[in-house]
Design a protein around this motif. Structure first.
Motif, PDB file in Angstrom:
ATOM      1  N   THR A 125      31.021  36.756  34.670  1.00  0.00           N
ATOM      2  CA  THR A 125      31.558  35.338  35.077  1.00  0.00           C
ATOM      3  C   THR A 125      31.986  35.008  36.270  1.00  0.00           C
ATOM      4  O   THR A 125      32.999  34.335  36.708  1.00  0.00           O
ATOM      5  N   GLN A 126      31.343  35.965  37.221  1.00  0.00           N
ATOM      6  CA  GLN A 126      31.797  35.855  38.644  1.00  0.00           C
ATOM      7  C   GLN A 126      31.618  34.455  39.491  1.00  0.00           C
ATOM      8  O   GLN A 126      30.656  33.828  39.133  1.00  0.00           O
ATOM      9  N   LYS A 127      32.719  34.089  40.088  1.00  0.00           N
ATOM     10  CA  LYS A 127      32.541  32.797  40.765  1.00  0.00           C
ATOM     11  C   LYS A 127      31.985  32.852  41.957  1.00  0.00           C
ATOM     12  O   LYS A 127      32.066  33.856  42.742  1.00  0.00           O
ATOM     13  N   SER A 163      35.913  40.576  39.714  1.00  0.00           N
ATOM     14  CA  SER A 163      34.972  41.481  40.709  1.00  0.00           C
ATOM     15  C   SER A 163      35.647  41.211  42.032  1.00  0.00           C
ATOM     16  O   SER A 163      35.274  41.771  43.202  1.00  0.00           O
ATOM     17  N   HIS A 184      30.001  40.862  37.995  1.00  0.00           N
ATOM     18  CA  HIS A 184      30.885  40.632  36.921  1.00  0.00           C
ATOM     19  C   HIS A 184      30.071  39.197  36.283  1.00  0.00           C
ATOM     20  O   HIS A 184      29.591  38.345  36.703  1.00  0.00           O
ATOM     21  N   ASP A 193      41.284  32.518  36.850  1.00  0.00           N
ATOM     22  CA  ASP A 193      40.241  32.332  36.252  1.00  0.00           C
ATOM     23  C   ASP A 193      39.996  33.099  34.848  1.00  0.00           C
ATOM     24  O   ASP A 193      39.553  34.248  34.822  1.00  0.00           O
ATOM     25  N   TRP A 207      36.664  41.471  26.655  1.00  0.00           N
ATOM     26  CA  TRP A 207      37.326  41.076  27.784  1.00  0.00           C
ATOM     27  C   TRP A 207      37.552  39.660  27.892  1.00  0.00           C
ATOM     28  O   TRP A 207      38.375  39.286  28.634  1.00  0.00           O
ATOM     29  N   ASP A 213      47.582  44.871  32.635  1.00  0.00           N
ATOM     30  CA  ASP A 213      47.546  43.659  32.133  1.00  0.00           C
ATOM     31  C   ASP A 213      48.486  42.529  32.984  1.00  0.00           C
ATOM     32  O   ASP A 213      49.707  42.885  33.239  1.00  0.00           O
ATOM     33  N   CYS A 214      47.757  41.448  33.129  1.00  0.00           N
ATOM     34  CA  CYS A 214      48.553  40.325  34.220  1.00  0.00           C
ATOM     35  C   CYS A 214      49.973  40.160  33.601  1.00  0.00           C
ATOM     36  O   CYS A 214      50.575  39.578  34.450  1.00  0.00           O
ATOM     37  N   PRO A 231      39.894  34.402  31.041  1.00  0.00           N
ATOM     38  CA  PRO A 231      38.789  34.232  29.895  1.00  0.00           C
ATOM     39  C   PRO A 231      38.675  33.163  29.073  1.00  0.00           C
ATOM     40  O   PRO A 231      39.781  32.315  28.727  1.00  0.00           O
ATOM     41  N   TYR A 279      36.235  46.827  36.338  1.00  0.00           N
ATOM     42  CA  TYR A 279      36.217  45.543  37.353  1.00  0.00           C
ATOM     43  C   TYR A 279      37.130  45.743  38.497  1.00  0.00           C
ATOM     44  O   TYR A 279      37.113  45.090  39.666  1.00  0.00           O
ATOM     45  N   PRO A 323      45.808  36.565  38.564  1.00  0.00           N
ATOM     46  CA  PRO A 323      46.054  37.463  37.410  1.00  0.00           C
ATOM     47  C   PRO A 323      44.702  37.839  36.751  1.00  0.00           C
ATOM     48  O   PRO A 323      44.873  38.935  35.871  1.00  0.00           O
ATOM     49  N   PHE A 324      43.798  37.489  37.208  1.00  0.00           N
ATOM     50  CA  PHE A 324      42.277  37.826  36.293  1.00  0.00           C
ATOM     51  C   PHE A 324      41.458  37.957  37.600  1.00  0.00           C
ATOM     52  O   PHE A 324      40.425  37.272  37.565  1.00  0.00           O
ATOM     53  N   THR A 327      36.730  37.961  43.726  1.00  0.00           N
ATOM     54  CA  THR A 327      36.277  36.847  44.637  1.00  0.00           C
ATOM     55  C   THR A 327      37.338  36.181  45.236  1.00  0.00           C
ATOM     56  O   THR A 327      37.285  35.879  46.489  1.00  0.00           O
ATOM     57  N   GLU A 353      44.031  42.855  36.989  1.00  0.00           N
ATOM     58  CA  GLU A 353      42.899  42.916  36.290  1.00  0.00           C
ATOM     59  C   GLU A 353      43.031  44.120  35.351  1.00  0.00           C
ATOM     60  O   GLU A 353      43.152  45.185  35.609  1.00  0.00           O
ATOM     61  N   LYS A 354      42.797  43.737  33.888  1.00  0.00           N
ATOM     62  CA  LYS A 354      43.106  44.992  32.724  1.00  0.00           C
ATOM     63  C   LYS A 354      41.859  45.876  32.908  1.00  0.00           C
ATOM     64  O   LYS A 354      41.923  47.058  32.277  1.00  0.00           O
TER      65      LYS A 354
HETATM   66  C1  LIG Z   1      36.424  35.079  34.130  1.00  0.00           C
HETATM   67  S1  LIG Z   1      36.910  36.616  34.514  1.00  0.00           S
HETATM   68  C2  LIG Z   1      37.507  36.648  36.230  1.00  0.00           C
HETATM   69  C3  LIG Z   1      36.156  36.481  37.076  1.00  0.00           C
HETATM   70  C4  LIG Z   1      36.714  36.489  38.445  1.00  0.00           C
HETATM   71  N1  LIG Z   1      36.789  35.159  38.782  1.00  0.00           N
HETATM   72  C5  LIG Z   1      35.321  36.797  39.493  1.00  0.00           C
HETATM   73  O1  LIG Z   1      35.035  35.937  40.375  1.00  0.00           O
HETATM   74  O2  LIG Z   1      34.751  37.936  39.322  1.00  0.00           O
HETATM   75  C6  LIG Z   1      38.085  37.152  33.690  1.00  0.00           C
HETATM   76  C7  LIG Z   1      38.715  38.608  33.876  1.00  0.00           C
HETATM   77  O3  LIG Z   1      40.033  38.728  33.630  1.00  0.00           O
HETATM   78  C8  LIG Z   1      40.125  40.096  32.960  1.00  0.00           C
HETATM   79  N2  LIG Z   1      41.290  39.877  32.008  1.00  0.00           N
HETATM   80  C9  LIG Z   1      41.177  39.554  30.573  1.00  0.00           C
HETATM   81  N3  LIG Z   1      42.462  39.558  30.086  1.00  0.00           N
HETATM   82  C10 LIG Z   1      43.258  40.203  30.978  1.00  0.00           C
HETATM   83  C11 LIG Z   1      44.673  40.272  31.035  1.00  0.00           C
HETATM   84  N4  LIG Z   1      45.374  40.297  30.014  1.00  0.00           N
HETATM   85  N5  LIG Z   1      45.176  40.854  32.182  1.00  0.00           N
HETATM   86  C12 LIG Z   1      44.345  40.986  33.256  1.00  0.00           C
HETATM   87  N6  LIG Z   1      42.902  40.765  33.273  1.00  0.00           N
HETATM   88  C13 LIG Z   1      42.545  40.419  32.153  1.00  0.00           C
HETATM   89  C14 LIG Z   1      38.862  40.174  32.353  1.00  0.00           C
HETATM   90  O4  LIG Z   1      38.407  41.828  31.954  1.00  0.00           O
HETATM   91  C15 LIG Z   1      37.863  39.738  33.224  1.00  0.00           C
HETATM   92  O5  LIG Z   1      37.398  40.747  34.278  1.00  0.00           O
END
Ligand SMILES: C[S@@+](CC[C@H](N)C(=O)[O-])C[C@H]1O[C@@H](n2cnc3c(N)ncnc32)[C@H](O)[C@@H]1O
Length: 258
Positions: free
Chosen positions: A176-178, A204, A174, A39, A64, A20-21, A41, A227, A200-201, A206, A222-223
């Motif tokens: 929502t991959q950017k 995949s 993913h 990036d 997630w 967890d971040c 959720p 991923y 922190p998130f 990126t 990444e929790k």
């Molecule tokens: C919007 S996506 C990020 C996509 C990323 N930018 C990409 O291009 O692949 C958000 C990610 O945050 C992760 N996530 C959600 N809550 C989290 C937390 N508390 N700590 C770490 N990762 C978390 C989710 O599993 C998800 O993969």
């Protein structure tokens, strides 16, 4: 506490850690990160239905995709250096919450960047077709932030503005991959070569790819184990390809050394 050396962080740079971040960032020292690219959720799970690319799609069971922006933002602001900045992605679902929390924390908002997508989705036929993603660029200290004005101007062909065309990646691991090009532009804009970028998130991976391409150090949290593993596999492949290219160039330029 004088005389005591703080314990080294268990989270080494150059990879994505499955944690967890908030917990991950708590292990980092104050003011240690040059650029924090987040990036988070978007809290999209509406237990309902929406249209995506013109087709009906379910938008539920996305555990997630839920987050309380308070705890992670507090840690993010603590770990950013006084010369560092935060860039956080959002859509209309979460961008107002993020902006209001940053303003309440007296963070200086430098710009909002409007990422205008080539595609988009209509939530219903009673509102406009949404084509815009946002990124908030902010400086916690409000002074001396890194901005490579000249490079952005050269890339844009004129003074860079805050409206950027954005093409989501066609192949994704993913949902929502950017696109990596937009993250590379952010990294170039707001950090110097060798800087430490924290995502922190990581999803995949990126941000990691953007950093590897542009010579920045990175650290990811990444929790989701799925991923986190995907991000590390992506990083591994990119490093392997880069090493292979170097060795091939050496062998071609100096055949006897091969
Ligand atoms: C919007 S996506 C990020 C996509 C990323 N930018 C990409 O291009 O692949 C958000 C990610 O945050 C992760 N996530 C959600 N809550 C989290 C937390 N508390 N700590 C770490 N990762 C978390 C989710 O599993 C998800 O993969």
């Amino acid at each position: 506490m004088s005389g005591l050396t703080p314990p080294a962080s268990p989270y080494e740079a150059g990879r994505t850690h499955c944690v967890d971040c908030v917990e991950g960032m708590r292990a980092l020292g104050d003011a240690t990160v040059d650029l924090l690219l987040a990036d988070p959720p978007f809290n999209l799970d509406n237990k309902g239905r929406m249209f995506r690319s013109g087709r009906l799609a379910l938008c539920q069971d996305m555990a997630w995709d839920q987050i309380d922006n308070g705890p992670w933002l507090a840690e993010a602001l603590r770990v950013i250096k006084p010369t560092g900045t935060l860039i956080v992605f959002g859509s209309w679902h979460n961008v107002f919450d993020l902006g209001s929390r940053l303003q309440q924390a007296n963070v200086r908002i430098l710009n909002t960047i409007a990422l205008v997508k080539t595609g988009g989705f209509a939530v219903s036929h009673r509102v406009l077709y949404e084509r815009t993603l946002y990124a908030i660029w902010a400086s916690p200290s409000g002074r001396d932030w890194c901005f490579d004005y000249g490079l952005l101007k050269r890339l844009s062909g004129r003074q860079a503005c805050n409206v950027w065309p954005y093409t989501p990646p066609s192949a994704r691991s993913h949902p929502t991959q950017k696109g990596v090009d937009v993250l590379e532009r952010m990294v170039l804009m707001a950090s110097r070569p060798g800087a430490l970028v924290l995502d922190p998130f990581m999803g995949s991976g990126t941000t990691a790819e953007a950093c590897l391409r542009q010579g920045r150090k990175f650290l990811g949290f990444e929790k989701s184990p799925v991923y986190a593993a995907a991000a590390n596999a992506r990083i591994h492949c990119l490093r392997w390809a880069a090493d292979f290219a170097v060795q091939t160039r050496r062998a071609v330029s100096c055949p006897s050394a091969a």
